[in-house]
Design a protein around this motif. Structure first.
Motif, PDB file in Angstrom:
ATOM      1  N   GLU A  13       0.817  -1.212   0.000  1.00  0.00           N
ATOM      2  CA  GLU A  13       0.000   0.000   0.000  1.00  0.00           C
ATOM      3  C   GLU A  13       0.859   1.275   0.000  1.00  0.00           C
ATOM      4  O   GLU A  13       0.534   2.244  -0.675  1.00  0.00           O
TER       5      GLU A  13
ATOM      6  N   LEU B  76       1.965   2.379  -3.448  1.00  0.00           N
ATOM      7  CA  LEU B  76       0.981   2.723  -4.489  1.00  0.00           C
ATOM      8  C   LEU B  76       1.131   4.159  -5.001  1.00  0.00           C
ATOM      9  O   LEU B  76       1.069   4.381  -6.209  1.00  0.00           O
TER      10      LEU B  76
ATOM     11  N   ARG C 147      -5.621  -0.231  -7.982  1.00  0.00           N
ATOM     12  CA  ARG C 147      -6.054  -0.905  -6.755  1.00  0.00           C
ATOM     13  C   ARG C 147      -5.258  -2.193  -6.675  1.00  0.00           C
ATOM     14  O   ARG C 147      -5.079  -2.871  -7.692  1.00  0.00           O
TER      15      ARG C 147
ATOM     16  N   SER D 173      -3.784  -5.541  -3.845  1.00  0.00           N
ATOM     17  CA  SER D 173      -3.478  -6.078  -2.515  1.00  0.00           C
ATOM     18  C   SER D 173      -2.401  -7.139  -2.679  1.00  0.00           C
ATOM     19  O   SER D 173      -2.416  -7.914  -3.647  1.00  0.00           O
TER      20      SER D 173
END
Ligand code: ADP
Length: 680
Positions: free
Chosen positions: A613, A616, A658, A660
């Motif tokens: 994260e 990003l 997006r 993960s």
């Protein structure tokens, strides 16, 4: 595989070392630019706050010194004036014991003492003693004569009774008093000529004898004579009384006896309508002065011996003023010729005056108060300045002190706080500047570091496909492959590697023209679905040979979106290639175009390693490559996403991501829909 990894790790270690050196240098610069000035400023602040503290007191102390000097100077001037007046008086030959008020408003009485210690002027000590048994007035015949004299119409009988007493009385005093009674009664009986001759006789023979009230008979006779003459011969009467008054005023009065004053007052009363008014008022003034001096002389004569030292030390003469404080006065003594002058000054009034001078000297400064402090008084706390009043007021001093020390302490604190606040602000600003510059310089260092990485990565990226193509080409040339399937594989590898090579070159060239601001796109209203489909199909072969599943989802109808098809194809190429690089072997890649109410959304998704994260926001930065070891296993330049974002923004769109970790990543490209009513 290990052969390829080893040089990569070496290279990374080297670049880490370079980065560390850069960071150390940065820390040294920051320390020099921020730490040193901040430390210097803090030191300066401390010393300046101490300076502020001293400054407050220094200002007040300077004011106190000035005020004390002023009060002391004025007090000195007051005494100098008195001493000057005394010297002037003595130099002119006039006695300094006359008219004390002319010498100083604080002078109560001045004595002249001879070299034996006897009071010479303006008064004398009384040596008369009261002897009641010697008073003839107690005798019955005296009482009878007195009664007759006081009974109206009996003056002649009284005169006869007194005359008889003159004949029988013994002793000078009794004789004199009987003569005086006789003269009074003659005057009372209207026998003026006889009365005048009786009075003249008293003046001649008994002038110095005193009556029961201590009046000199000579003075009483002269008063009575003047009174009688005023009626028959006013001019002569006035002259006689005027002369009497002058004599009485300048005579040596006896301390403890007020006779001269009473007689002179009575004579002045009689002269009220006869003498010149100017003379009358001057005489009254002088009489008042002498009377006041006599009053003080009576109070102070007891201290005279103490002050003059009795007769013992009297022969020392220095013509210097000497001051001494006693219980009731400030005594000042001066030798002049053979005489010693002792001046008694009003001690309380002088202290009051000096206090007033002190108050006047501090009147301009609300922070200061001046007190006159005696030997028994407690000195004020925090005395800022002190001037002794010796030699004039021995033991006394003017002390200037703060009127409200609390206020000064408060001001001191305020100034300290202000200077500290300024310095703290300066330190904070320097620190802020430091942090900002560290960030900017750090950023620049990162970019520099990424650039070195980039150069290494590009050469690596170039070497790999070139080697592959050469090796495969040489193998073909030597006819090493006989199997059709091997041949096919070799062709495919050559095509794939050259595609990779051209993508790399495209990216580098594009990036450099983007950096120069020279990159232009030719946007045309074309079918975006068609562009996407063509780009995916172009990649499909290469993907499938790598065992990837490439899935394309297109809607039936795609609105017209102005775009540059080559540029969009490059975007897709980059995103699909990333999805393959960071995806898993045999993984899935989904490209989908969706028409939403406000936009057309193009997504490229994978089920690969994902992105942490915190990385990003950074992945679109130029040269950025993830530090994640899984990602680092793949070769790259850190330019792909930078170019993607640039192209999309040039199309008026946006790109987002997006992701993960371990799950996969989806890039979304948003083309906003423009409504063209004319086309509809
Ligand atoms: P690179 O040449 O390193 O691929 P890019 O600009 O294309 O440079 O990508 C920047 C970084 O973003 C990559 O180093 C990688 O860490 C990360 N990244 C890009 N696409 C993906 C993806 N599909 N999955 C995981 N990580 C990705």
């Amino acid at each position: 595989m290990l052969r390829w990894l080893a040089p990569g790790y070496e290279q990374r270690a080297l670049s880490d070392l370079v980065q560390l050196r850069g960071q150390l240098r940065l820390a040294a610069i920051v320390l020099l630019l921020v730490g040193a000035p901040a430390l210097l400023l803090a030191g300066l602040a401390l010393s300046s706050s101490r300076g502020q503290e001293l400054a407050v007191w220094e200002e007040v102390r300077r004011g106190a010194e000035l005020a004390a000097d002023a009060a002391h100077g004025q007090s000195k001037a007051m005494f100098d004036e008195f001493e000057g007046a005394v010297r002037q008086r003595l130099a002119s030959g006039r006695s300094a014991s006359d008219a004390p008020a002319e010498l100083s408003p604080y002078l109560l009485v001045a004595f002249r003492v001879d070299s034996e210690g006897r009071v010479k002027s303006p008064f004398e000590r009384s040596n008369a003693t009261f002897r009641p048994e010697a008073d003839p007035a107690l005798h019955p015949r005296w009482r009878e004569a007195t009664r007759l004299e006081q009974t109206p119409g009996q003056a002649e009988q009284a005169a006869a009774a007194w005359k008889a007493l003159i004949g029988t009385s013994r002793g000078v005093r009794a004789q004199a008093l009987a003569h005086w009674g006789h003269a009074r009664s003659l005057a009372g009986a209207g026998q003026e000529a006889a009365a005048l001759s009786a009075l003249d006789n008293i003046s001649r023979s008994f002038a110095q004898v005193r009556d029961v009230h201590s009046f000199r008979l000579g003075d009483l006779a002269r008063l009575k004579r003047g009174q009688l003459l005023l009626r028959s011969d006013p001019e002569q009467g006035t002259a006689a009384l005027t002369a009497l008054v002058e004599e009485l005023i300048s005579a040596r009065w006896t301390i403890g006896q007020g006779g001269e004053h009473a007689l002179a007052s009575r004579a002045l009363e009689l002269l009220e309508d006869h003498a010149a008014p100017d003379w009358l008022s001057a005489a009254r003034g002088r009489l008042e002065d002498r009377t006041r001096a006599l009053f003080h002389a009576e109070l102070l004569v007891g201290e005279l011996d103490v002050v003059t030292g009795g007769g013992a030390s009297l022969r020392v003469s220095s013509q210097e003023f000497a001051y001494r404080l006693t219980q009731s006065a400030l005594w000042c003594t001066l030798w002049w010729g053979d005489d010693l002058y002792a001046f008694a000054l009003d001690r309380a009034a002088l202290v009051r005056r000096v206090s007033e001078l002190g108050q006047l000297s501090t009147a301009g400064d609300e922070n200061l108060t001046a007190d006159v402090v005696g030997p028994e008084d407690a000195a004020p706390e925090l005395a800022l300045s002190r001037r002794t009043l010796a030699p004039w007021l021995p033991g006394w001093a003017i002390v200037v002190h703060p009127s409200a020390p609390d206020r000064l302490y408060r001001e001191q604190r305020l100034r300290q706080t202000q200077s500290m606040a300024v310095v703290v602000l300066a330190v904070v600003l320097i620190a802020l500047g430091g942090v900002l510059s560290v960030r900017v310089v750090g950023r620049e260092l990162d970019i520099a570091h990424m650039k070195t990485d980039f150069a290494a990565n590009v050469s690596h990226e170039l070497r790999s496909p070139i080697t592959q193509i050469r090796v495969k080409g040489e193998a073909l040339m030597l006819g090493l492959y006989e199997d059709e399937a091997d041949l096919q594989q070799t062709y495919e590898a050559i095509v794939r590697e050259s595609e990779r090579l051209s993508r790399l070159v495209d990216n580098v060239l594009d990036f450099s023209s983007i950096e120069r601001g020279a990159k232009r796109y030719n946007l045309r209203p074309l079918d975006l679905g068609e562009t996407v489909r063509a780009a995916v199909e172009a990649a499909r072969y290469s993907m499938e040979t790598r065992g990837m599943v490439l899935e394309l989802g297109l809607p039936e109808q795609v609105p017209v979106v102005a775009h540059d098809p080559e540029a969009i194809a490059q975007v897709l190429q980059n995103l699909i290639s990333n999805a393959a690089k960071y995806g898993r072997a045999g993984g899935w890649i989904g490209v989908k175009l969706a028409v939403l109410p406000e936009e057309v959304l193009l997504t490229v998704a994978d089920r690969g390693i994902g992105i942490a994260e915190d990385q990003l926001p950074l992945i679109f930065d130029r040269f950025y490559r993830s530090p994640d070891p899984l990602a680092r296993r793949q070769k790259g330049t850190g330019l792909g996403l930078t170019i993607v974002r640039y192209i999309i923004e040039a199309h008026g769109g946006t790109v987002d991501v997006r992701s993960s970790l371990g799950q996969g990543t989806t890039f979304g490209i948003h083309f906003p829909l423009q409504r063209h009513p004319a086309r509809a």
